[in-house]
Scaffold this motif. Structure first.
Motif, PDB file in Angstrom:
ATOM      1  N   TYR A  56      19.015  47.401 -58.720  1.00  0.00           N
ATOM      2  CA  TYR A  56      19.873  47.526 -59.598  1.00  0.00           C
ATOM      3  C   TYR A  56      18.677  47.835 -60.999  1.00  0.00           C
ATOM      4  N   ASN A  57      17.455  47.290 -60.786  1.00  0.00           N
ATOM      5  CA  ASN A  57      16.508  47.388 -61.969  1.00  0.00           C
ATOM      6  C   ASN A  57      15.514  48.555 -61.769  1.00  0.00           C
ATOM      7  N   ALA A  58      15.787  49.360 -60.641  1.00  0.00           N
ATOM      8  CA  ALA A  58      14.916  50.237 -60.444  1.00  0.00           C
ATOM      9  C   ALA A  58      14.671  51.387 -61.626  1.00  0.00           C
ATOM     10  N   ASP A  59      15.581  51.472 -62.253  1.00  0.00           N
ATOM     11  CA  ASP A  59      15.443  52.490 -63.442  1.00  0.00           C
ATOM     12  C   ASP A  59      14.471  52.107 -64.614  1.00  0.00           C
ATOM     13  N   LYS A  60      14.483  50.701 -64.676  1.00  0.00           N
ATOM     14  CA  LYS A  60      13.376  49.974 -65.532  1.00  0.00           C
ATOM     15  C   LYS A  60      12.163  50.396 -65.202  1.00  0.00           C
ATOM     16  N   TRP A  61      11.665  50.772 -64.116  1.00  0.00           N
ATOM     17  CA  TRP A  61      10.478  51.030 -63.766  1.00  0.00           C
ATOM     18  C   TRP A  61      10.239  52.582 -63.445  1.00  0.00           C
ATOM     19  N   ALA A  62      11.133  53.418 -63.633  1.00  0.00           N
ATOM     20  CA  ALA A  62      11.161  54.758 -63.133  1.00  0.00           C
ATOM     21  C   ALA A  62      10.137  55.489 -64.210  1.00  0.00           C
ATOM     22  N   ASP A  63       9.272  56.666 -63.623  1.00  0.00           N
ATOM     23  CA  ASP A  63       8.509  57.372 -64.393  1.00  0.00           C
ATOM     24  C   ASP A  63       7.564  56.603 -65.350  1.00  0.00           C
ATOM     25  N   HIS A  66       8.827  43.189 -71.967  1.00  0.00           N
ATOM     26  CA  HIS A  66       8.541  41.531 -71.782  1.00  0.00           C
ATOM     27  C   HIS A  66       7.223  41.244 -70.594  1.00  0.00           C
ATOM     28  N   TYR A  67       7.147  42.214 -69.770  1.00  0.00           N
ATOM     29  CA  TYR A  67       6.239  42.230 -68.613  1.00  0.00           C
ATOM     30  C   TYR A  67       4.996  42.696 -69.337  1.00  0.00           C
ATOM     31  N   VAL A 107       4.994  45.721 -58.418  1.00  0.00           N
ATOM     32  CA  VAL A 107       6.057  45.321 -58.236  1.00  0.00           C
ATOM     33  C   VAL A 107       6.905  45.832 -57.018  1.00  0.00           C
ATOM     34  N   VAL A 108       7.760  45.014 -56.287  1.00  0.00           N
ATOM     35  CA  VAL A 108       8.588  45.366 -55.072  1.00  0.00           C
ATOM     36  C   VAL A 108       9.888  45.374 -55.531  1.00  0.00           C
ATOM     37  N   LYS A 164       5.740  49.745 -56.687  1.00  0.00           N
ATOM     38  CA  LYS A 164       4.991  50.431 -57.670  1.00  0.00           C
ATOM     39  C   LYS A 164       3.834  49.623 -58.298  1.00  0.00           C
ATOM     40  N   ILE A 165       2.853  50.241 -58.656  1.00  0.00           N
ATOM     41  CA  ILE A 165       1.818  49.790 -59.341  1.00  0.00           C
ATOM     42  C   ILE A 165       1.454  50.303 -60.501  1.00  0.00           C
ATOM     43  N   VAL A 166       1.301  49.549 -61.935  1.00  0.00           N
ATOM     44  CA  VAL A 166       0.960  49.912 -62.950  1.00  0.00           C
ATOM     45  C   VAL A 166      -0.212  49.389 -63.686  1.00  0.00           C
ATOM     46  N   LYS A 167      -1.085  50.138 -64.165  1.00  0.00           N
ATOM     47  CA  LYS A 167      -2.412  49.391 -64.765  1.00  0.00           C
ATOM     48  C   LYS A 167      -2.132  49.571 -66.413  1.00  0.00           C
ATOM     49  N   ILE A 168      -2.507  48.418 -66.993  1.00  0.00           N
ATOM     50  CA  ILE A 168      -2.462  48.380 -68.450  1.00  0.00           C
ATOM     51  C   ILE A 168      -3.779  47.921 -68.930  1.00  0.00           C
TER      52      ILE A 168
END
Length: 256
Positions: free
Chosen positions: A130-137, A143-144, A164-165, A172-176
């Motif tokens: 349900y939270n997939a849209d918060k990680w889209a694109d 807060h993360y 994040v799984v 998904k993997i994101v570099k900050i």
């Protein structure tokens, strides 16, 4: 205290957690601001308010709150770390420590994983479909993102990864990358919160969230009803409240 040369300079130290009991670990968390607290203090966490962080840090009680989502997150942390290594080739390991920034000793970091031989860390997350849209694109829940900058501020790391799984949907993997402006602003916010609220035992103002309402009810379970004469400058605020209430009714009607 011992020092980990591969990630942090000698200006930052940590407390080993390998031999700590769960209660001892929770008590250490009360001695400062952790990564999961940072987003809440900044008003970016939809599940935790600044008021609830204040209550946690100033209360003698050990709040060992847990639910199924949190349990799954802990159980799947190793899976997320392993998937990250498979996807990227980077080797990571457990830190088994609580780091502390010696310049700002109220800033603590209990990190998920550290890169082997590099000044980089990894935060492992699990979330619902349900939270997939918060990680889209390439999106990141704010807060993360703040949590990762907090870890970089404490450890001196050059970058932090989020893995994040999304249960049943993907990985998904994101570099900050380290951003000094964000880090300095974050230090200012956290320092103000710690010195002006936690140290002085001055509860932050409520932010209107349901979470803050729960804290108020917990702290003041018995309300006393009495009439008081409000200053004249409250009239404008009360009028604005009436306007907002009317607007909400109109919007709810339009929504229906």
């Amino acid at each position: 205290m011992v020092f980990l040369e591969t990630l942090v300079s000698s200006s930052r130290h940590f407390i080993h957690t390998s031999n700590l009991t769960h209660e001892e670990w929770l008590r250490y968390r009360k001695t400062g601001i952790g990564g999961s607290d940072a987003g809440a203090i900044c008003g970016l966490n939809p599940y935790v308010s600044p008021m609830s962080v204040y209550f946690d840090k100033t209360s003698e009680d050990i709040q060992d709150f847990d639910n199924e989502a949190m349990r799954q997150g802990r159980d799947l942390e190793e899976y997320v770390a392993r998937r990250f290594t498979e996807e990227t080739g980077f080797k990571v390991r457990r830190a088994n420590a609580i780091y502390q920034n010696t310049a700002y000793p109220f800033m603590l970091a209990n990190v998920d994983r550290l890169f082997v031989g590099e000044r980089i860390g990894l935060e492992c997350k699990t979330t619902s479909a349900y939270n997939a849209d918060k990680w889209a694109d390439g999106l990141i829940p704010p807060h993360y993102e703040i949590q990762c900058h907090h870890y970089m501020a404490v450890t001196g790391a050059a970058a932090w990864y989020l893995a994040v799984v999304i249960l049943g949907r993907g990985f998904k993997i994101v570099k900050i990358d380290r951003d000094e402006e964000i880090i300095q602003n974050l230090i200012t916010v956290e320092e103000d919160f710690w010195n002006e609220h936690v140290t002085k035992r001055m509860m932050p103002e409520p932010d209107g969230s349901g979470i803050s309402d729960e804290i108020i009810t917990r702290c003041f379970p018995k309300a006393r009803k009495q009439e008081i004469l409000l200053p004249s400058d409250f009239n404008e605020a009360l009028k604005r409240r009436e306007d907002i209430t009317g607007l909400i009714d109109k919007l709810e009607q339009e929504q229906r």
